[in-house]
Write a protein that holds these residues in place. Sequence first.
Motif: not given
Length: 363
Positions: A65-78, A101-103
């Motif tokens: 997604l970064l390569r495609q020019g997106h500004r991605p974020a990640i959401l996890s339960r933690g 995993e989030p860390w």
Amino acid sequence: MARLLLFLLLPFSWLYAGVMAVRNRLFDFGWKTSEAFAVPLVNVGNLRVGGTGKTPHVTWLVEELLRQGHRPAILSRGYGRQTQGPRLTGPQDSAATVGDEPWQYYQQFAGPAVPVAVAEKRRLGVRLLQQLHPDVTVIVLDDAYQHRTVRPTLNVLLTEHARPFYQDHVLPAGRLRESRRGARRADVVIVTKCPPDLGPAAQEAVARRIRRYGRPDVPVLFSVYEYGAPRALAAELEIEGSEIIDGPPKALDMGPALLLTGIAQPQPLWEYLESQGYVMRYHEKLPDHHAFQPADLEALQAHWQPGWPIFTTEKDATRLQRPDLWAGRPQMRLKTYTIPVRVAFLGGGAEALRRLLPPGPAA
């Protein structure tokens, strides 16, 4: 004995599967609400409890997604964190406050500044990311396949080649979180941890069995693990004098070595290290998400001799960063290495998955 145990547990599995089926029907018919968001959501999940390779697949997706020019974020339960509620990961955090995993994601993507949030209720996590990072163009959900209160734009279902969901049973007789029919919600299925030489005929045989439970037109892709060069754990702890090892560590003999893990499926890493020429003498095998204690390293030290490398995973490294764990064991720490793992796709799988992703901002 195993067959008898399966026979005894199956009624409880049917009951659990029935409860989950009713819950899914309530969502399917709109009697329970599933919230959609303006920002695209790419969900990576599974039917089975643990061990299908979600973390490296999330990493692949975010990098793409970064390569495609997106500004991605990640959401996890933690999972396993000592905090509650929606939380945006920051430099003050650790595996204890946001989960391992989030860390790991936060450390991996600190350069491109990919926001990483955790939330038990995913809709609250999405709102938090939208509020604090309104420029985010896509959110990758880590392990939200059964979390149906949010509606993903793309539902990616993972299943392990050695333990496919179509050969498993619902808890407690097996390891499935819901029945095999849950595969119908998948927009793409990825068979993970495949042998690199898995041929087209074998792939098609697996795909046919998956499509018995999923949609008949669902793309079925196949991925393999690729292990990177060992990295000194001391480098991740920012210890002076530590180094990055390029290729097989020349300072280390391809002789005796130990493995320390707290993940669901460590066997592929053990087999990889053996294939590289290490003589694996001992494995301190602890449960998934295990919070390492000094006693664990003491047990490992009983099998260790000075000079022997100790290998672990990137995920485990996030929980091995507490300085008190290594008190009195500086030589062990300096001989401990993480083995990065990434995924690659067989055939045209990578391109097929790229075509399914939300179009980049410039598209």
